[in-house]
Each structure stands twice: as C-alpha cells, then as structure tokens.
Scaffold this motif. Structure first.
Motif, mmCIF file in Angstrom:
data_model
loop_
_atom_site.group_PDB
_atom_site.id
_atom_site.type_symbol
_atom_site.label_atom_id
_atom_site.label_comp_id
_atom_site.label_asym_id
_atom_site.label_seq_id
_atom_site.Cartn_x
_atom_site.Cartn_y
_atom_site.Cartn_z
ATOM 1 N N ASP A 119 -21.130 -45.760 21.691
ATOM 2 C CA ASP A 119 -20.427 -47.016 21.948
ATOM 3 C C ASP A 119 -20.167 -47.072 23.441
ATOM 4 O O ASP A 119 -19.367 -46.304 23.973
ATOM 5 C CB ASP A 119 -19.126 -46.952 21.126
ATOM 6 C CG ASP A 119 -18.208 -48.152 21.284
ATOM 7 O OD1 ASP A 119 -17.987 -48.596 22.426
ATOM 8 O OD2 ASP A 119 -17.671 -48.611 20.254
ATOM 9 N N GLY A 122 -19.256 -52.081 26.494
ATOM 10 C CA GLY A 122 -17.969 -52.705 26.198
ATOM 11 C C GLY A 122 -17.609 -53.924 27.038
ATOM 12 O O GLY A 122 -16.458 -54.084 27.433
ATOM 13 N N PRO A 123 -18.569 -54.817 27.315
ATOM 14 C CA PRO A 123 -18.226 -55.987 28.119
ATOM 15 C C PRO A 123 -17.447 -56.993 27.274
ATOM 16 O O PRO A 123 -17.441 -56.902 26.046
ATOM 17 C CB PRO A 123 -19.590 -56.575 28.475
ATOM 18 C CG PRO A 123 -20.444 -56.232 27.302
ATOM 19 C CD PRO A 123 -19.964 -54.880 26.828
ATOM 20 N N ASN A 124 -16.774 -57.901 27.941
ATOM 21 C CA ASN A 124 -16.039 -58.916 27.218
ATOM 22 C C ASN A 124 -16.725 -60.256 27.386
ATOM 23 O O ASN A 124 -17.155 -60.614 28.483
ATOM 24 C CB ASN A 124 -14.602 -58.949 27.703
ATOM 25 C CG ASN A 124 -13.918 -57.616 27.440
ATOM 26 O OD1 ASN A 124 -13.954 -57.089 26.330
ATOM 27 N ND2 ASN A 124 -13.346 -57.033 28.476
ATOM 28 N N HIS A 159 -20.710 -52.988 21.603
ATOM 29 C CA HIS A 159 -19.335 -53.288 21.179
ATOM 30 C C HIS A 159 -18.659 -54.339 22.065
ATOM 31 O O HIS A 159 -17.691 -54.084 22.791
ATOM 32 C CB HIS A 159 -18.497 -52.017 21.121
ATOM 33 C CG HIS A 159 -17.251 -52.200 20.307
ATOM 34 N ND1 HIS A 159 -17.272 -52.313 18.938
ATOM 35 C CD2 HIS A 159 -15.948 -52.317 20.659
ATOM 36 C CE1 HIS A 159 -16.045 -52.489 18.500
ATOM 37 N NE2 HIS A 159 -15.221 -52.500 19.518
ATOM 38 N N TYR A 324 -6.246 -53.870 18.914
ATOM 39 C CA TYR A 324 -7.419 -53.141 19.414
ATOM 40 C C TYR A 324 -7.730 -51.946 18.501
ATOM 41 O O TYR A 324 -8.881 -51.716 18.126
ATOM 42 C CB TYR A 324 -7.101 -52.675 20.837
ATOM 43 C CG TYR A 324 -8.236 -52.067 21.619
ATOM 44 C CD1 TYR A 324 -9.500 -52.656 21.647
ATOM 45 C CD2 TYR A 324 -8.036 -50.909 22.385
ATOM 46 C CE1 TYR A 324 -10.523 -52.101 22.397
ATOM 47 C CE2 TYR A 324 -9.046 -50.350 23.147
ATOM 48 C CZ TYR A 324 -10.289 -50.942 23.150
ATOM 49 O OH TYR A 324 -11.298 -50.386 23.899
ATOM 50 N N ASP A 328 -11.030 -51.107 16.141
ATOM 51 C CA ASP A 328 -11.826 -49.887 16.282
ATOM 52 C C ASP A 328 -11.920 -49.131 14.957
ATOM 53 O O ASP A 328 -12.964 -48.551 14.639
ATOM 54 C CB ASP A 328 -11.266 -48.994 17.394
ATOM 55 C CG ASP A 328 -12.016 -49.227 18.704
ATOM 56 O OD1 ASP A 328 -13.229 -49.531 18.636
ATOM 57 O OD2 ASP A 328 -11.409 -49.121 19.780
ATOM 58 N N TYR A 346 -17.854 -42.377 22.277
ATOM 59 C CA TYR A 346 -17.328 -43.564 22.963
ATOM 60 C C TYR A 346 -17.244 -43.274 24.451
ATOM 61 O O TYR A 346 -16.768 -42.213 24.843
ATOM 62 C CB TYR A 346 -15.916 -43.893 22.466
ATOM 63 C CG TYR A 346 -15.831 -44.274 21.010
ATOM 64 C CD1 TYR A 346 -15.868 -43.300 20.017
ATOM 65 C CD2 TYR A 346 -15.701 -45.613 20.628
ATOM 66 C CE1 TYR A 346 -15.781 -43.651 18.678
ATOM 67 C CE2 TYR A 346 -15.609 -45.970 19.293
ATOM 68 C CZ TYR A 346 -15.655 -44.985 18.320
ATOM 69 O OH TYR A 346 -15.571 -45.329 16.997
ATOM 70 N N THR A 348 -15.550 -44.785 27.657
ATOM 71 C CA THR A 348 -14.655 -45.771 28.283
ATOM 72 C C THR A 348 -13.860 -45.107 29.395
ATOM 73 O O THR A 348 -13.859 -43.892 29.555
ATOM 74 C CB THR A 348 -13.613 -46.339 27.294
ATOM 75 O OG1 THR A 348 -12.578 -45.363 27.098
ATOM 76 C CG2 THR A 348 -14.212 -46.720 25.960
ATOM 77 N N GLN A 352 -7.995 -44.904 28.335
ATOM 78 C CA GLN A 352 -7.967 -45.214 26.900
ATOM 79 C C GLN A 352 -7.921 -43.949 26.035
ATOM 80 O O GLN A 352 -8.105 -44.010 24.816
ATOM 81 C CB GLN A 352 -9.199 -46.056 26.525
ATOM 82 C CG GLN A 352 -9.204 -47.409 27.212
ATOM 83 C CD GLN A 352 -10.191 -48.390 26.587
ATOM 84 O OE1 GLN A 352 -10.569 -48.278 25.431
ATOM 85 N NE2 GLN A 352 -10.612 -49.375 27.362
ATOM 86 N N PHE A 356 -7.930 -43.593 21.762
ATOM 87 C CA PHE A 356 -8.970 -42.962 20.941
ATOM 88 C C PHE A 356 -8.442 -41.760 20.173
ATOM 89 O O PHE A 356 -8.861 -41.519 19.046
ATOM 90 C CB PHE A 356 -10.197 -42.617 21.790
ATOM 91 C CG PHE A 356 -11.026 -43.832 22.074
ATOM 92 C CD1 PHE A 356 -11.757 -44.450 21.055
ATOM 93 C CD2 PHE A 356 -11.053 -44.420 23.338
ATOM 94 C CE1 PHE A 356 -12.501 -45.601 21.284
ATOM 95 C CE2 PHE A 356 -11.788 -45.576 23.573
ATOM 96 C CZ PHE A 356 -12.510 -46.171 22.548
HETATM 97 N N1 ARG Z 1 -14.014 -54.131 25.664
HETATM 98 C C1 ARG Z 1 -13.224 -52.961 25.941
HETATM 99 C C2 ARG Z 1 -12.615 -53.049 27.337
HETATM 100 O O1 ARG Z 1 -13.005 -53.881 28.126
HETATM 101 C C3 ARG Z 1 -14.010 -51.690 25.854
HETATM 102 C C4 ARG Z 1 -14.505 -51.348 24.478
HETATM 103 C C5 ARG Z 1 -14.762 -49.907 24.312
HETATM 104 N N2 ARG Z 1 -15.201 -49.562 22.983
HETATM 105 C C6 ARG Z 1 -14.398 -49.473 21.917
HETATM 106 N N3 ARG Z 1 -14.933 -49.212 20.754
HETATM 107 N N4 ARG Z 1 -13.106 -49.655 21.999
HETATM 108 O O2 ARG Z 1 -11.711 -52.282 27.631
#
Ligand code: ARG
Length: 588
Positions: A119, A122-124, A159, A324, A328, A346, A348, A352, A356
C-alpha cells in the motif's frame, strides 16, 4: 546459486568440526578490516569459552586444516584468535562465471513465494501530487520491485484518498459556480452526461478554494458536510459527480506517476472499503471486542508489554461516522477476501506510526487478519530543504511534484547540452532519465526512517554517492563495450579469468556479493542497502578501469575476460537500478 559467504562458511565449518568443535563456530562474515583480509571468522573466540582453551590455539588448529583448501589463497590465524581469509582467485572467477550464466545473476527465487500487498502512493483525489507524496511512491515502488525480483507476487495498491469531506467541499463549490448543472437537481431522473463538467486544472483549483472557504464560513462548511452525507448515502447526482472527480483525477495521477516510473496493480480507494464497514462493526460488537466509550465505539489495543500508552482504536465516532482507522480496517477485510495475502506492507510518513500500530493490533485481535498474516509499516522521515525544514518552493509554498521533476529535468538538460553533441530529442530523454536517477537515488540511498535534505546540487552531481554517478559508470561501460565491438572482436562464450591485480580482485569480490545483498535488502525492506552496494560496486569498477588498459590489452583472452567482467558489472548495476525503479541512458 548459493551465496559466496555460505560456500566459505561451509568449508570453515567443516574444518571446525574436523578439529572437534561444534558446527556453529564456523560462521564467516565479510571482513571489517579489508586491508588485512577479505573474509573473517571469529568462531574461535566464542569456542574458546566453551572448550576452555586459548582462542588462538583453536584458530591455529582450524587454519592448519584450511591451508590446503582450494577455496582459499590465504588463511591466517591471528592473535587473539581470529581467522583471516582470502578467497582463491580461480575459485572467485569460477563463481562469477556461474553468476554470468545465470539469468538472475545468481539470485535464487525464494523457496516459498508469498502474495504480498503493498500500500503506497496514497494520493488524495482532486489534490495535486506534492513533494510529500514523493517518498511513499519512490520507496514503495522500489520495495515492490525488490519483492518481485525475489520471486514474490507483489500487488501494489495506490489506496486513493477518495472519501470524506473533501468530496463534499468540491460538490458545494461546484454548485456555487455552476448551479445549473443537472447533478444538483434532486428531481432529475435521466442519465448524467458522460463528460465531466470540469478539467483537472479546475478541479485542482476548486478544492483548495473550497477548503479555505470552509474554514472561514460555517454555513459553507455545514453545506459541505451535508453534501458529503448525501453523497455517502446514495444521492445519485452526487455519485455521478464523484465518478467524474475520480476519473479526471486518476487520469492525471496516472500520468504523473508514470513520469516517476511508478505504477500500481490496483487503483482502489478508501471509498471501495466503505461497504465492508457495517458488517465489520457488527462482528466486532458480537465478538465482544468493540464497546462504547464516551459515545464512541472503540476496541482496546494496549498490551502488557507496552512502555508507552497505546490509546484504544476508535471504530466509530459518537455521531456514527467512520474514521481513517475504520477505513483502513475495512480495507483489510476487503484485501483478505480478495487476495488473502501473507503479508501487507504500508509505506507512509512515520508520523502515522501510532495509527498503524492501532490498526494492526485491532485487525489481529478482532480476527480481520489471520494470526500469521504479517502487517508491516515502513514509516519514512521528512524530505527537508537545505534549511532543515520541510521542502518548500522558493516562495515558501508546497512544491508540486511535477514542478520539482521539471526543474531538475531542465537542470540536467542544460548540463547534458554543455558537453555532448546530442540532438534535442536524445538530450531530453537523457535528461529525464538522469533527473529521475537523481531524485530516486537521493531518496532511496537514505535509510527510509530518517529525515533527509533534498540537496539538488548534490543529488544531480555526476560525482559522489549519487544516481547520476551510477548512471555515468554504466554509460562508461557501455561506451567501452561499444568500442570493443567496433574492433570486430567478440567475448562471447569467453570466461572471466582469475584476477591478477588488486583492483580486478576488488571488483570481483564486489560482484560476488550481489545475491546476498538482494536477499538481505528485501528481507529488511531496505532499498538503501542496494544503493550502498551499487555505490561500492561502481567505485570498485572505476578503480579497476583506471588501473587497467582494457582496450589496449594485447592478450585476446585476458582482454575478453575484462570485457566479460565489464558486462557482468553492467548487468548487475542495470538490474539493481531497475529494481530501484530507474534506468540508464546510452550516453550522457
Ligand atoms: N491518503 C493518506 C494520506 O495522504 C495516505 C494513505 C496511506 N495508506 C493507508 N492505507 N492508510 O495521508
């Protein structure tokens, strides 16, 4: 192929046993005194305690048994009880010849390949990629390729962050701008247009505008929350808009990831996990795991051995909304159902970490994953500017990834045009490859968990521990190989001969490490170990190159052996950088 260290360990172990000592003392490692020896064994030091003997006596006995062993050119017992070893040149050459004949350069596929999901990215949605997204993409892609190279089935999932208030914000802002669109007409019954009512540039501008407004305007924020609620509860027009937002955004993201040589097997998003939530929550309640605390639904995840307080994992907020962590966990339900992976990794930001930890413990405790399913989080540090603060544009804003890439490409282009007579097209392509190597190697060569300074000048230098230096070394080899071929000669089928110089042996010793490095780097999920290795290998090659007249060598077999060695070095370097996620040009 067996690792060279294991082959050596086998011989030394046999000698220990022959001398009457236990097997475990024969372990050989790389020398930490390369000025004295190539490999070493410290087993006599440990054996001394068990057998109540002076360590050097044991070392002497073992050394005596190894002196005639064909694998070694030197076996020295040195006080207080070390065994210093040098490998026999013929033996080393033969190892490299086998390596060259192997299509994976001596790396054995894992005995039990796993299905591993990774994973990363992780873009939005509707937010452009910025430098904060760089590390996840670069590290994730490298780890995925490392796993593939070892023979695992690696499934990369982007993701996407496509759930939550940001969607409501976009809807509300769009409604203010274009209220006449059918998506906002609750009574509309027909089909929605195929074409999105915005292009990516508008979408990227709409989101920050809406986000800023919502911070100042309560009514606006309320409306966004309402729109989010209606979207999540099935309002058709909004769902049609969501599809457009996703499509436009994903198309753009794919384009940008492609420029980074990053790709994903799956383009799932947070929204895909939502349907799994109600059932998951029911099971957590029925199993007695989830309970109400201050109105929220939580699962305790602390353990007796914790040295820090680990707060409960919140499953639903007091208003029943998911978070969030809920997403997950539900994503894990989905992944187990769809792929039943043995491991999920994962990638990140390390901030975070707690999230996790809570999610992993909760998933194990509630049986969402099996007890043996491995859940791993690689938390990476921050990419800083030269001022030691998170990397920003000169104006102090958030730097878009696209702009960072373009800036560096331009710089590399200027540099390449300075000293080469390349046509425009080749120079542009080369600049792209070199720029990517600068960015990726600059990132990957640091241990992931550490912060690092994104130093453009250093990263783009053709000298030192940089991506461009590695490429430059590969290009140098390509050029020698080309010149050799132009003489009409061929080294095909020829062997690598035993080293006759210190620099040739140095290079050969580095080459022989390849399978061990790849195996170890993946088991530790540590791409920086591959970087450190290829830097050493490139240095060993350049040392050999400056020390040896390759093209002027008169003896055809010796010359062919050099060429074979060069080909092998090139293959190892190119394979390594491919695994790291970048590639070399023909010239630069
Ligand atoms: N979109 C999330 C961010 O911008 C990151 C996602 C990471 N992956 C996950 N499974 N939480 O922080």
């Amino acid at each position: 192929m067996k690792k060279i260290l294991d082959l050596i360990t086998e011989e030394v172990t046999a000698a220990f046993m022959q001398a009457g000592y236990e097997e475990k003392f024969g372990k050989v490692t790389l020398s930490n005194r390369p000025d004295l020896c190539e490999y070493q064994c410290n087993g006599a030091m440990a054996a001394a305690k068990q057998y109540k003997k002076a360590p050097f006596m044991i070392a002497d006995e073992v050394a005596a048994l190894l002196t005639d062993n064909a694998m070694f050119s030197a076996v020295d017992s040195v006080k207080p009880g070390f065994l210093n070893l040098k490998i026999n040149e013929t033996c080393l050459a033969s190892y490299l010849n086998q390596m060259q004949a192997d299509d994976k350069l001596g790396v054995e596929k894992v005995a039990e390949p796993q299905t591993i999901m990774i994973d990363y990215g992780g873009p939005n949605v509707a937010k452009p990629l910025h430098v904060g997204h760089l590390r996840s993409a670069v590290i994730g892609e490298a780890v995925k390729r490392m796993g593939k190279f070892m023979g695992h089935e690696m499934i990369g999932d982007v993701h996407l962050g496509d759930w939550g208030l940001q969607m409501g914000l976009i809807i509300v802002e769009l409604k203010e701008r274009k209220p006449e669109l059918v998506y906002f007409d609750a009574a509309y019954e027909g089909d929605y247009p195929e074409e999105a009512p915005f292009v990516i540039a508008e979408l990227e501008e709409i989101y920050p505008t809406a986000s800023a407004k919502s911070k100042e305007d309560e009514v606006y924020k309320e409306a966004a929350m309402q729109a989010t609620y209606e979207l999540q509860n099935g309002r058709k027009g909004y769902q049609a808009l969501l599809k457009h937002i996703l499509h436009v955004s994903v198309t753009d993201l794919k384009k940008n990831y492609e420029k980074l040589n990053v790709s994903f097997e799956l383009w799932k998003g947070e929204s895909d996990a939502q349907p799994y939530i109600p059932d998951m929550v029911d099971k957590m309640k029925a199993g007695g795991f989830a309970y109400e605390s201050e109105g929220a639904l939580v699962v305790d995840v602390k353990e007796d051995t914790d040295t820090k307080e680990i707060p409960p994992c919140i499953i639903l907020k007091s208003d029943g909304a998911s978070l969030y962590s809920t997403t997950d966990l539900a994503t894990l339900v989905m992944r187990m159902e769809d792929y039943d992976p043995e491991t999920i990794i994962y990638i990140t930001d390390k901030r975070q970490e707690l999230h996790f930890k809570q999610v992993f413990r909760c998933a194990k405790k509630t049986g969402i994953v099996k007890p043996e399913t491995e859940l791993k989080h690689i938390g990476f540090g921050t990419m800083n500017g030269k001022d030691g603060k998170p990397f920003k544009t000169r104006q102090g804003g958030v730097m878009r990834l696209e702009h960072l890439l373009d800036d560096i490409k331009e710089q590399m282009y200027a540099k390449i045009c300075e000293n080469e007579t390349m046509d425009e097209e080749e120079a542009r392509k080369t600049a792209q490859l070199v720029a990517l190597s600068a960015i990726k190697y600059g990132d990957l060569s640091n241990q992931a968990s550490k912060d690092y300074v994104f130093d453009v000048e250093r990263f783009t230098s053709f000298e030192g521990n940089t991506g461009p230096y590695i490429l430059y070394t590969i290009v140098r080899m390509k050029s020698i190989l080309k010149k050799y071929a132009e003489t009409g000669k061929s080294a095909e089928g020829k062997a690598i001969l035993p080293a006759t110089s210190e620099s040739a042996k140095g290079l050969m010793l580095e080459l022989a490490k390849f399978n061990g490095v790849m195996e170890n780097a993946f088991s530790e999920l540590a791409p920086h170990k591959i970087c450190a290795y290829i830097y050493d290998l490139a240095n060993a090659f350049n040392h050999f190159y400056h020390d040896t007249k390759i093209l002027a060598e008169a003896d055809a077999d010796v010359q062919a052996s050099y060429i074979r060695m060069l080909e092998l070095t090139k293959d190892v370097l190119e394979t390594s950088i491919d695994v790291l996620g970048f590639a070399a040009p023909e010239r630069m």
